[in-house]
Design a protein around this motif. Structure first.
Motif, PDB file in Angstrom:
ATOM      1  N   THR A   1      19.907  -6.533   3.367  1.00  0.00           N
ATOM      2  CA  THR A   1      21.087  -6.729   2.528  1.00  0.00           C
ATOM      3  C   THR A   1      21.271  -8.218   2.292  1.00  0.00           C
ATOM      4  O   THR A   1      20.617  -9.063   2.906  1.00  0.00           O
ATOM      5  N   GLN A   2      22.197  -8.545   1.424  1.00  0.00           N
ATOM      6  CA  GLN A   2      22.491  -9.959   1.172  1.00  0.00           C
ATOM      7  C   GLN A   2      23.043 -10.621   2.434  1.00  0.00           C
ATOM      8  O   GLN A   2      22.802 -11.801   2.694  1.00  0.00           O
ATOM      9  N   ASP A   3      23.750  -9.815   3.232  1.00  0.00           N
ATOM     10  CA  ASP A   3      24.276 -10.357   4.487  1.00  0.00           C
ATOM     11  C   ASP A   3      23.134 -10.744   5.431  1.00  0.00           C
ATOM     12  O   ASP A   3      23.201 -11.773   6.122  1.00  0.00           O
ATOM     13  N   ASP A   4      22.074  -9.932   5.468  1.00  0.00           N
ATOM     14  CA  ASP A   4      20.901 -10.278   6.283  1.00  0.00           C
ATOM     15  C   ASP A   4      20.303 -11.603   5.827  1.00  0.00           C
ATOM     16  O   ASP A   4      19.985 -12.479   6.640  1.00  0.00           O
ATOM     17  N   ILE A   5      20.135 -11.742   4.516  1.00  0.00           N
ATOM     18  CA  ILE A   5      19.525 -12.958   3.982  1.00  0.00           C
ATOM     19  C   ILE A   5      20.407 -14.170   4.256  1.00  0.00           C
ATOM     20  O   ILE A   5      19.928 -15.239   4.656  1.00  0.00           O
ATOM     21  N   ASP A   6      21.721 -14.006   4.055  1.00  0.00           N
ATOM     22  CA  ASP A   6      22.645 -15.132   4.286  1.00  0.00           C
ATOM     23  C   ASP A   6      22.661 -15.564   5.748  1.00  0.00           C
ATOM     24  O   ASP A   6      22.933 -16.728   6.062  1.00  0.00           O
ATOM     25  N   ASN A   7      22.381 -14.638   6.640  1.00  0.00           N
ATOM     26  CA  ASN A   7      22.385 -14.959   8.062  1.00  0.00           C
ATOM     27  C   ASN A   7      20.981 -15.204   8.605  1.00  0.00           C
ATOM     28  O   ASN A   7      20.762 -15.191   9.823  1.00  0.00           O
TER      29      ASN A   7
ATOM     30  N   CYS B   1      11.660  -6.221   8.568  1.00  0.00           N
ATOM     31  CA  CYS B   1      10.457  -5.507   8.130  1.00  0.00           C
ATOM     32  C   CYS B   1      10.393  -4.197   8.896  1.00  0.00           C
ATOM     33  O   CYS B   1      10.401  -4.185  10.133  1.00  0.00           O
ATOM     34  N   VAL B   2      10.325  -3.077   8.201  1.00  0.00           N
ATOM     35  CA  VAL B   2      10.264  -1.752   8.813  1.00  0.00           C
ATOM     36  C   VAL B   2       8.822  -1.252   8.756  1.00  0.00           C
ATOM     37  O   VAL B   2       8.229  -1.184   7.682  1.00  0.00           O
TER      38      VAL B   2
END
Length: 580
Positions: free
Chosen positions: A545-551, A556-557
């Motif tokens: 999500t964008q939250d993952d990228i921002d943090n 990778c699954v």
């Protein structure tokens, strides 16, 4: 970004393809147990042969002295006999074990102590002999004869402030101490007697000024260490404390008064003998292996005293190479549970557990088995009969060391995907208990792997199950395959950290992992007729999500289809009639 400030042709390198990803090692074992000698805290010691183990940790232990805790040496021997190539060993010692130390008169000046506790240190011998690191001749007395303490010498190299020196005029020696030494000028603590006769300008001098040091020879069994030209001068680079810090046998502490007092040869200060006596021997004593009454489960579980000070199982926290763990012969549930927890917490290693020797009945074995529920351990029974080089007879030892060797051998010859079972045990002449098929029908589903003897086929490991109640992780090779994949991917993708988290990076990561998993699939570790059937890799907007990228998170699954052993081979046979 590079700067281009003058006209010209610029050649630059950049990385755009997949990074090579190397498979992690799965065949390095870690052992914990009692030994004759060796460090009891710090980092586990790498051992690559039984001969090296005996050099570092000593030989086999006697049953009378160490009882059921004596099996470390036998387990390491069996590990190498059955195909293991390298392991790390951590020694455990009872709390009342003591290091040997020098008990002779020189201990008031130099306190020697064995590097680690144990009666082995009582056999240490140290020989001390006089020596000298530099000599020169005096060219000139500077100042008033009889009062001056300054001398011009041929070469002052090796003469340091605080060093004890000896002036030899051919008839005897007089000792002094250096106050300063520079530009071929030496100032002594007191004038030399008979200064009119100290000058010697001859090509082959008969009167020389020499430094006064000593050389130490340390003997322990077949080991010999020599430390030359040591000094009691605290400020010197060759001070005994600094140099003997490199010794693997003893530690030393200088208890002398340094540069204070009368100038006396260091050899004489230590031994009380004149240098002409030539040699002084130091005797050790007081070393003790401790008593089994003071050995507890906590000694094996270890303490976390911080980096470089950890003991027991905790010492392996600092080791990221080991992938197989065992505490041979120690069947205390507290120790075994601590070992399993260690493996689960790190997620990068697998524990091999022994069952108490006295528990041979199925009900008793099940009682011990039911303590555990983990996919990071496997349990083997019964104990094995091998030849004891110490007592020159056959004895029974726990199977964990032998099985660890089989794990290593199977990994190297077939790969981690092959279940380490149906493998012959080398160096094993018998079993303490011979289980039959009916008894294994009860123990095998419960996760107890039996070692059985088959006519014409030798003694073999006849089970490949973990101690997990989760059916997805019931096979040893499945869990160890995932450990291999996880460690390989973790170690091989460190270059990703702090890279720009964008589409270009995601594509490179996917190519890197895809190339690695394709190779694993071609080696037969994954199911499927094609790579797409064997595994999948999802990375990008569908996993983040964008939250993952921002943090700063890159997610990778990965999904893989591991191969599982053909544990039950079933042939269904029917009668073919004539009409068919």
């Amino acid at each position: 970004m590079a700067e281009y400030l003058s006209p010209g042709v610029y050649v630059e390198e950049f990385e755009s393809g997949a990074q090579p990803l190397e498979g992690a090692s799965t065949s390095t074992a870690g052992f914990i147990g009692l030994a004759q000698r060796g460090a009891v805290e710090g980092l586990p010691q790498l051992v690559t042969s039984i001969a090296e183990f005996q050099r570092v940790f000593g030989s086999y232990l006697s049953e009378n002295a160490f009882g059921s805790y004596r099996f470390l040496a036998y387990a390491v021997d069996q590990f190498f006999t059955n195909g293991g190539s390298r392991c790390y060993v951590m020694r455990v010692a009872p709390s009342d074990a003591k290091p040997a130390s020098n008990t002779t008169p020189e201990s008031a000046v130099l306190a020697f102590t064995a590097k680690n506790p144990g009666a082995w240190g009582n056999q240490i011998r140290i020989g001390i002999v006089p020596s000298s690191k530099a000599k020169t001749q005096i060219y000139e007395v500077l100042g008033t004869p009889g009062e001056s303490k300054r001398y011009r010498v041929k070469n002052n190299a090796g003469f340091n402030p605080g060093d004890v020196v000896a002036f030899d005029d051919g008839t005897g020696k007089q000792y002094n101490r250096i106050l300063s030494s520079q530009d071929n000028l030496i100032e002594l603590e007191s004038p030399l007697a008979g200064e009119a006769d100290v000058v010697d300008n001859q090509l082959l001098p008969s009167k020389v000024l020499t430094t006064s040091e000593f050389t130490i020879h340390i003997f322990s069994g077949d080991e010999i260490e020599t430390f030359e030209k040591l000094s009691l001068n605290v400020s010197a680079a060759n001070h005994v404390d600094k140099i003997l810090a490199r010794s693997g046998i003893v530690t030393a502490q200088d208890l002398s008064q340094g540069t204070a007092g009368e100038a006396i040869a260091p050899f004489t200060v230590i031994s009380g003998l004149p240098e002409e006596s030539g040699k002084y021997d130091v005797i050790f004593g007081g070393g003790s292996d401790g008593s089994l009454a003071n050995l507890s489960a906590g000694d094996f579980m270890g303490e976390d005293r911080g980096p470089g000070k950890r003991t027991g199982i905790q010492a392996f926290i600092d080791n990221d190479v080991v992938s197989i763990m065992a505490v041979p012969g120690v069947t205390d549930p507290n120790v075994q549970l601590a070992l399993v927890a260690h493996c689960e917490n790190l997620g990068s290693r697998f524990a091999i557990l022994d069952i108490p020797r006295e528990k041979t009945k199925v009900a008793d074995v099940m009682t011990h088995r039911n303590i555990f529920d983990s996919s990071y351990c496997a349990m083997y029974n019964p104990w094995l009969q091998v030849f004891d080089p110490l007592d020159k007879r056959n004895i029974f030892i726990p199977p964990s060391g032998t099985v660890a060797g089989i794990y290593s051998r199977s990994d190297q010859t077939r790969g981690v995907q092959k279940a380490p079972a149906n493998e012959v045990l080398r160096g094993v002449v018998g079993l303490e208990v011979q289980y039959n098929k009916g008894e294994q029908d009860i123990l095998n589903p419960a996760g107890v792997n039996l070692i059985r003897h088959f006519t014409g086929q030798g003694t073999r490991v006849w089970g490949a199950r973990t101690c997990s109640s989760n059916g997805l992780w019931k096979y040893v090779n499945v869990r160890r395959l995932f450990i291999f994949l996880e460690e390989s991917i973790k170690n091989g993708t460190n270059w990703v950290v702090f890279e720009p988290n964008n589409d270009q990076l995601w594509a490179r990561v996917q190519r890197t992992i895809d190339a690695f998993l394709t190779r694993v699939w071609r080696d037969g570790a994954l199911l499927g007729n094609s790579a797409s059937e064997a595994f999948y890799i999802n990375i990008g907007r569908e996993t983040m999500t964008q939250d993952d990228i921002d943090n700063g998170r890159l997610v990778c699954v990965i999904g893989v289809a591991p191969v599982k052993p053909a544990e039950f081979v079933i042939f269904r046979i029917t009668q073919k009639t004539g009409s068919e």
